[in-house]
Design a protein around this motif. Structure first.
Motif, mmCIF file in Angstrom:
data_model
loop_
_atom_site.group_PDB
_atom_site.id
_atom_site.type_symbol
_atom_site.label_atom_id
_atom_site.label_comp_id
_atom_site.label_asym_id
_atom_site.label_seq_id
_atom_site.Cartn_x
_atom_site.Cartn_y
_atom_site.Cartn_z
ATOM 1 N N SER A 44 2.134 6.418 9.418
ATOM 2 C CA SER A 44 2.824 6.789 8.182
ATOM 3 C C SER A 44 2.453 8.218 7.807
ATOM 4 O O SER A 44 1.266 8.550 7.706
ATOM 5 N N ARG A 48 4.196 8.989 2.635
ATOM 6 C CA ARG A 48 4.334 7.536 2.514
ATOM 7 C C ARG A 48 2.991 6.846 2.273
ATOM 8 O O ARG A 48 2.948 5.627 2.093
ATOM 9 N N GLN A 49 1.927 7.572 2.265
ATOM 10 C CA GLN A 49 0.606 6.999 1.980
ATOM 11 C C GLN A 49 0.398 7.007 0.460
ATOM 12 O O GLN A 49 -0.345 7.803 -0.096
ATOM 13 N N THR A 50 1.069 6.071 -0.195
ATOM 14 C CA THR A 50 1.168 6.101 -1.658
ATOM 15 C C THR A 50 0.487 4.930 -2.356
ATOM 16 O O THR A 50 0.389 4.925 -3.582
ATOM 17 N N TRP A 51 0.012 3.943 -1.617
ATOM 18 C CA TRP A 51 -0.551 2.744 -2.250
ATOM 19 C C TRP A 51 -1.981 3.021 -2.720
ATOM 20 O O TRP A 51 -2.850 3.401 -1.938
ATOM 21 N N HIS A 112 -3.213 4.330 9.733
ATOM 22 C CA HIS A 112 -1.869 4.324 9.129
ATOM 23 C C HIS A 112 -0.787 3.805 10.074
ATOM 24 O O HIS A 112 0.337 4.311 10.082
ATOM 25 N N SER A 202 7.103 1.158 1.824
ATOM 26 C CA SER A 202 6.215 2.121 1.159
ATOM 27 C C SER A 202 6.605 2.360 -0.301
ATOM 28 O O SER A 202 5.804 2.836 -1.089
ATOM 29 N N TYR A 279 -0.116 2.054 4.334
ATOM 30 C CA TYR A 279 0.368 2.971 3.314
ATOM 31 C C TYR A 279 -0.714 3.301 2.286
ATOM 32 O O TYR A 279 -0.437 3.907 1.251
#
Length: 558
Positions: A44, A48-51, A112, A202, A279
């Motif tokens: 990702s 998109r690494q939003t969590w 990821h 995501s 994510y």
């Protein structure tokens, strides 16, 4: 820009049906560089690494509020367990589940990538396909089940609106175990879920944040009504203590079986977590968010189910463990304007929560799986649509013992990452079919992982077969099946560790000599508008199809 890309969407759609070749070109993903990579299989990208910690907490908090969790106390109470005993079983089973979830999500949070790609590390580039299909089947089956649950609640909403709803003619045979009303609800559940299929995994985290608020409030409302109308909980009317004293050994094994049932009910979640943890904004966001959300929420939800069922049982003389049966029973006894309004909002909230459960536990993992099976044509969005359509087409049913095949998979992948690999994975080798790749093994299959998987489920397998009632099995086989998920998890994990330490010193050498998680992951992303891959700013041609020119870590680059 290419003429096809610059045309309007309607023009592209019409052009796609002018010939088979045009249709093929239209559905083929531009990001698919090979049979092993596309935009949703590659790591990702940062956007998109939003969590965050809150997103993971909200996810597990919200997913704990489900029909299966609400009714989980039914089997425990039926054994003669007290409310305290039942809740302790649920609490400790979910503490163990949260530990397994954090372990299984660690590699995804650091590198990821999702479950289908991580499975290549443990089971081989080609061997992983079997385990991807194994999980995809689970997603399809439970997807149909959750649509059925959602349809039940929608049917209740319609009953609240239309007094004649229950008198609709039912032409469906009783053998199908579904009525016209529920079938209409089932269809509407499909329609209401359809728009969510356009949302990428995501970006769907806000759904769980909303669900984490709506369902608990609705459940609390049901509990407050039930205890107020009954004048208390009346849990003593629900529990038969003689069941415990008549046969202590049967009671003890029953408790063990129910502990395992909780783990089995969570088994889909335990395998699914890499597809969400990939994510994670940081590698520890999934740790703190997941270890807290699951045990607390599932215990509270199970408590609510027991409290509401106890109160209603004292009032109506029957225990309604499924929440949709409970809501229907209220309408059966009181079809007033006030009751209809309250039940409508409760049923609508439960339907929304069930839809969220279906998306998170079934549709998302299935979508991730089919991107691996057909990366040139399927991405996450398309996979979600495929799952929903197939789930709608099947007859909802349960695979009660399926978790024995999932337990060993999770254990083997965790042992492989922490103990065998020492947290050091190599992304480039996850996307190559080269015989020199680290994860190619023999003909693309890691036979050590396959052997440990078989050893993991073989002990509870006879009991699983006996659970269908077609053959008789020994008491020992039944007891091992009662330990199904736990047994397959620990036996599978230990077997893999023993096999690797005995036969795979060379495989372990490079990873274990480095510090834990000491290597720096390569960053891989798709080039904008081109069929290419970028690794650390360098364009890579045919990453998955070319042989390595510089050994396992080499890359064919221009």
């Amino acid at each position: 820009m290419h003429r096809y890309e610059s045309a309007s969407r309607w023009a592209r759609t019409k052009d796609a049906f002018t010939s088979w070749r045009a249709f093929h070109d239209a559905i083929r993903l531009k990001s698919a560089s090979s049979m092993l990579a596309n935009e949703d299989l590659l790591p990702s990208p940062p956007e998109r690494q939003t969590w965050t910690v809150w997103n993971f907490f909200a996810y597990w908090w919200s997913e704990s509020w489900a029909v299966s969790t609400w009714s989980i106390g039914s089997s425990l109470i039926a054994l003669g367990a007290t409310v305290r005993d039942a809740l302790l079983v649920v609490l400790f089973a979910n503490i163990l589940s949260s530990v397994v979830i954090v372990l299984n999500g660690r590699a995804a949070a650091r590198y990821h990538v999702g479950y289908p790609v991580l499975a290549r590390v443990t089971f081989g580039i080609y061997g992983s396909y079997f385990f991807v299909v194994l999980r995809a089947i689970l997603g399809i089956i439970w997807g149909g089940v959750q649509l059925y649950f959602e349809g039940q609640f929608i049917s209740i909403c319609l009953r609240c609106i239309f007094p004649s709803w229950t008198s609709l003619p039912n032409k469906i045979p009783a053998s199908q175990e579904i009525t016209t009303q529920v079938m209409v609800g089932f269809f509407l559940a499909f329609v209401f879920t359809l728009p969510l299929m356009f949302i990428h995994t995501s970006k769907i985290r806000h759904l769980f944040s909303l669900k984490s608020i709506i369902f608990p409030l609705a459940a609390l409302g049901v509990v407050c009504w039930a205890t107020t109308a009954n004048g208390g909980v009346s849990s003593n009317k629900l529990i038969d203590a003689s069941l415990r004293s008549s046969s202590p050994s049967v009671f003890a094994w029953g408790i063990v079986s129910q502990f395992n049932s909780v783990m089995g009910a969570n088994s889909a979640l335990l395998v699914t977590v890499p597809d969400l943890a990939r994510y994670s904004r940081t590698k520890n966001a999934q740790l703190y968010g997941q270890v807290l959300g699951l045990p607390i929420a599932q215990t509270i939800c199970a408590a609510f189910g027991i409290i509401a069922t106890s109160a209603v049982h004292n009032m109506y003389g029957e225990a309604y463990w499924n929440p949709y049966d409970l809501l229907n029973s209220v309408l059966d006894h009181s079809y007033t304007s006030r009751s209809r309004a309250g039940i409508f909002f409760a049923a609508a909230s439960f339907a929304f929560a069930t839809m969220g459960t279906s998306v998170a536990c079934n549709i998302v993992p299935f979508a991730a799986d089919v991107t691996c099976l057909a990366p040139k044509y399927v991405n996450i969005i398309r996979g979600q649509f495929i799952c929903l359509i197939i789930a709608f087409a099947i007859v909802p049913c349960f695979l009660s013992g399926y978790s024995i095949f999932q337990g060993s998979v999770v254990a083997i992948m965790s042992v492989d990452y922490f103990l065998i690999r020492h947290g050091n994975l190599y992304l480039s080798d996850m996307f190559t079919a080269s015989r020199l790749g680290r994860y190619y093994y023999s003909y693309g299959v890691n036979m050590r992982g396959i052997a440990a998987f078989i050893i993991g489920f073989v002990l509870p397998l006879p009991g699983f077969v006996g659970s269908f009632g077609t053959v008789s099995v020994s008491a020992a086989a039944t007891h091992m099946f009662n330990l199904g998920w736990l047994l397959s998890y620990f036996v599978g994990g230990v077997s893999y560790a023993v096999i690797c330490f005995a036969t795979a010193r060379s495989m372990m050498k490079g990873s274990r000599e480095a510090p834990f998680e000491g290597n720096v992951p390569h960053h891989i992303e798709t080039g904008s508008g081109h069929d290419r891959l970028i690794v650390d700013g360098m364009e890579i041609v045919g990453l998955a199809d070319h042989e390595h020119e510089h050994g396992p870590e080499g890359l064919c680059s221009t």
